[in-house]
Design an enzyme around this catalytic site. Structure first.
Site, mmCIF file in Angstrom:
data_model
loop_
_atom_site.group_PDB
_atom_site.id
_atom_site.type_symbol
_atom_site.label_atom_id
_atom_site.label_comp_id
_atom_site.label_asym_id
_atom_site.label_seq_id
_atom_site.Cartn_x
_atom_site.Cartn_y
_atom_site.Cartn_z
ATOM 1 N N TYR A 72 10.418 -22.205 -20.572
ATOM 2 C CA TYR A 72 10.155 -21.812 -19.195
ATOM 3 C C TYR A 72 11.160 -21.026 -18.624
ATOM 4 C CZ TYR A 72 8.314 -21.727 -14.441
ATOM 5 O OH TYR A 72 7.897 -21.499 -13.561
ATOM 6 N N PHE A 124 -1.154 6.714 -7.595
ATOM 7 C CA PHE A 124 -2.350 6.168 -8.455
ATOM 8 C C PHE A 124 -3.056 5.312 -7.782
ATOM 9 C CE2 PHE A 124 -3.845 2.527 -11.168
ATOM 10 C CZ PHE A 124 -4.787 3.253 -11.731
ATOM 11 N N ASP A 125 -4.437 5.086 -8.053
ATOM 12 C CA ASP A 125 -5.129 4.600 -7.053
ATOM 13 C C ASP A 125 -4.708 3.238 -6.595
ATOM 14 O OD1 ASP A 125 -6.127 3.239 -9.197
ATOM 15 O OD2 ASP A 125 -8.160 4.030 -9.105
ATOM 16 N N ASP A 215 7.235 5.622 -10.400
ATOM 17 C CA ASP A 215 6.348 4.614 -10.983
ATOM 18 C C ASP A 215 6.120 5.306 -12.343
ATOM 19 O OD1 ASP A 215 3.702 3.887 -11.865
ATOM 20 O OD2 ASP A 215 2.442 4.429 -10.090
ATOM 21 N N ALA A 217 5.078 4.385 -15.472
ATOM 22 C CA ALA A 217 3.964 3.892 -16.389
ATOM 23 C C ALA A 217 3.973 5.004 -17.959
ATOM 24 C CB ALA A 217 2.699 3.782 -16.068
ATOM 25 N N LYS A 258 1.265 0.924 -20.993
ATOM 26 C CA LYS A 258 1.135 2.466 -21.296
ATOM 27 C C LYS A 258 2.202 2.589 -22.409
ATOM 28 C CE LYS A 258 -1.443 2.640 -17.347
ATOM 29 N NZ LYS A 258 -1.494 1.492 -16.370
ATOM 30 N N HIS A 450 -16.328 3.066 -7.480
ATOM 31 C CA HIS A 450 -16.494 3.565 -8.735
ATOM 32 C C HIS A 450 -16.653 2.208 -9.520
ATOM 33 C CE1 HIS A 450 -12.121 3.564 -8.150
ATOM 34 N NE2 HIS A 450 -11.893 3.722 -9.427
HETATM 35 N N1 F0G Z 1 0.941 3.171 -11.691
HETATM 36 C C1 F0G Z 1 -0.213 4.058 -12.497
HETATM 37 C C2 F0G Z 1 0.638 5.689 -12.683
HETATM 38 C C3 F0G Z 1 -0.957 3.796 -13.294
HETATM 39 O O1 F0G Z 1 -1.777 4.658 -14.112
HETATM 40 C C4 F0G Z 1 -1.373 2.378 -13.448
HETATM 41 C C5 F0G Z 1 -2.452 2.092 -14.196
HETATM 42 C C6 F0G Z 1 -0.783 1.601 -12.526
HETATM 43 C C7 F0G Z 1 0.315 2.098 -11.784
HETATM 44 C C8 F0G Z 1 -1.194 0.234 -12.515
HETATM 45 O O2 F0G Z 1 -0.683 -0.729 -13.450
HETATM 46 O O3 F0G Z 1 -2.999 -1.375 -14.393
HETATM 47 O O4 F0G Z 1 -0.554 -2.464 -15.193
HETATM 48 O O5 F0G Z 1 -1.808 -2.521 -12.931
HETATM 49 N N2 F0G Z 1 -3.329 2.916 -14.689
HETATM 50 C C9 F0G Z 1 -4.532 2.397 -15.688
HETATM 51 C C10 F0G Z 1 -5.316 3.673 -15.831
HETATM 52 C C11 F0G Z 1 -5.478 1.293 -14.950
HETATM 53 O O6 F0G Z 1 -6.314 3.676 -16.470
HETATM 54 O O7 F0G Z 1 -4.911 4.960 -15.684
HETATM 55 P P1 F0G Z 1 -1.444 -1.874 -14.114
#
Ligand code: F0G
Length: 459
Positions: A72, A124-125, A215, A217, A258, A450
């Protein structure tokens, strides 16, 4: 002629693809309301929905799974991950999270304030939703070239630094709690951010005393673009470039699904000890104890190894080369795409693909639906279905400037043959484009429609 890059790996395990006929796929997509999110993955031949969590891990990562320590607190894999995080990102404090959103939610809880803006090159969305749900203002400040599908600017992911300074001055620096920079800029077609732009954004953050977080990724892909395209970096390793990139940040949140080359996980790193203190409280409430953060020990080990593999030059040359090959082949075939191709995906320009379908009739959804029926290929619409906004006062619907279909490449998963098949399928669809009709929504949810909307062809 586009050249396919050398694949610096060979196949040891295979995952069969279940074959299907056009008639079967036509039935499946109709059942799914012409929304590819409603398909079973087994009914897809080539899945380009996302590059997130879809990576093929290496034998070394799988071997690492066997030395997972599921204690843990204080498991050995956490310490392995810590070594990698310290070396690459240079942050004295970090926590693992279950995925990017885990880190993002905590960051937003600690920084976002109602009525106040969070500037970003482009959110990002899920990040944007996390800002909006807390009453914040998600300010997108990309450079103008980001909006031009034909511009070959080498760093179309950059922040508009003059726009950032102007926005901070007009809101007042005391009202801007945080600056974010997304590397690479996913929403702006996966385009990279230059080192110069990171440095200039840092200077603005310093000028006004505002924390700057990345951010991150797709930070490794971004580092490789800097190596390829920015003067002074050709001789540096991706690791050295990444180290310099993060030297300009006060912290970062990252989806490790990613460039971490794993199927699940996230990271949250920071320099400020007081902030870390607050993060630890939030972590224990939501994610789990600080040394696992919602992940199993074995997953932490795969990530520790994946982070290092994700910076190998041979890997990145293949990765970026494969996306470039895909994009260039489509251009050679006359298919309109957002140029130049970014790091993780090719974005087809749906408006130029179907000039006879107005944005109000979802050309991007028509494209994803037909591409699936024709070829079993799954892409994702990033256009009017995902981003159109209806003004609550006037009832008028505003469509986004870019109407794209993203074809994201999972890491180390598909071969040249698969890519060539997708290119041929898209070229055939483009040749008969005039026979394709627009779509209309028959059901939609109140938020992020979407993912769940159902549509049907018009006429
Ligand atoms: N920031 C960016 C730039 C991303 O592309 C994503 C996820 C996230 C944050 C959120 O991360 O999914 O691990 O919670 N992008 C995916 C995509 C879902 O298809 O572009 P997560």
């Amino acid at each position: 002629m586009a050249k396919y890059p050398f694949e610096p790996f060979r196949v040891k395990v295979v995952e069969p693809i279940r074959m299907s006929t056009r008639e079967q796929r036509a039935a499946r997509i109709a059942e799914a309301g012409h929304n590819v999110f409603g398909l079973r993955a087994e009914d897809v031949l080539i899945d380009l929905l996302t590059d997130s969590g879809t990576t093929a891990m290496s034998d070394d990562q799988w071997a690492g799974m066997m030395v997972g320590d599921e204690s843990y607190a204080g498991c050995r894999n956490y310490y392995h991950l810590r070594e990698a995080v310290e070396e690459i990102f240079g942050m004295p404090f970090f926590v693992p999270t279950h995925q990017g959103r885990g880190a993002e939610t905590i960051l937003c809880d600690l920084f976002v304030q109602p009525g106040k803006p969070i500037p970003n090159n482009t959110h990002f969305d899920s990040t944007e939703a996390n800002v909006l749900v807390r009453g914040g203002v998600a300010l997108n400040l990309p450079v103008p070239e980001a909006r031009d599908p034909a511009s070959h600017h080498p760093f179309k992911g950059d922040m508009d630094v003059a726009g950032l300074r102007a926005a901070i001055q007009s809101w007042g620096p005391e009202n801007v709690p945080l600056i974010l920079l997304t590397v690479t800029n996913n929403t702006a077609a996966g385009q990279p951010v230059s080192m110069r732009n990171l440095r200039e954004t840092r200077a603005v953050a310093d000028e006004f005393g505002i924390p700057l977080f990345f951010d991150a990724a797709r930070y490794a892909e971004n580092a490789y673009f800097i190596k390829l395209r920015e003067a002074g970096y050709a001789e540096k390793s991706p690791l050295e470039i990444a180290q310099e990139m993060f030297s300009y940040a006060d912290g970062f949140v990252m989806s490790s699904k990613k460039d971490g080359l794993v199927n699940i996980g996230g990271l949250f790193g920071m320099r400020d000890e007081a902030l870390y203190g607050k993060v630890t409280v939030e972590m224990i409430l939501r994610e789990g104890f600080l040394t696992y953060g919602g992940m199993a020990g074995r997953d932490l080990e795969a990530l520790a190894r994946g982070l290092r593999e994700g910076l190998q030059e041979s890997y990145l040359a293949h990765r970026i080369g494969q996306t470039r090959y895909f994009g260039e082949k489509l251009v050679d075939a006359g298919v309109p795409i957002f140029e130049p191709p970014g790091g993780h995906a090719v974005y087809v320009d749906a408006r130029r693909f179907f000039p006879h379908i107005p944005q109000s009739e979802f050309p991007g959804v028509a494209l994803t639906s037909h591409l699936y029926v024709d070829a079993g290929v799954r892409g994702i619409e990033l256009g009017s279905l995902a981003f159109a906004h209806t003004d609550p006062e006037t009832g008028e619907t505003r469509c986004p400037e870019l109407e794209t279909v993203r074809l994201a490449l999972p890491r180390r998963v598909y071969s040249q043959t698969h890519i060539d098949y997708v290119v041929e399928s898209l070229a055939e669809l483009y040749a008969r484009r005039e026979s394709v009709r627009g779509m209309r929504v028959v059901w939609e949810g109140p938020y992020m429609r979407h993912f769940t909307a159902r549509l049907e062809p018009i006429g």
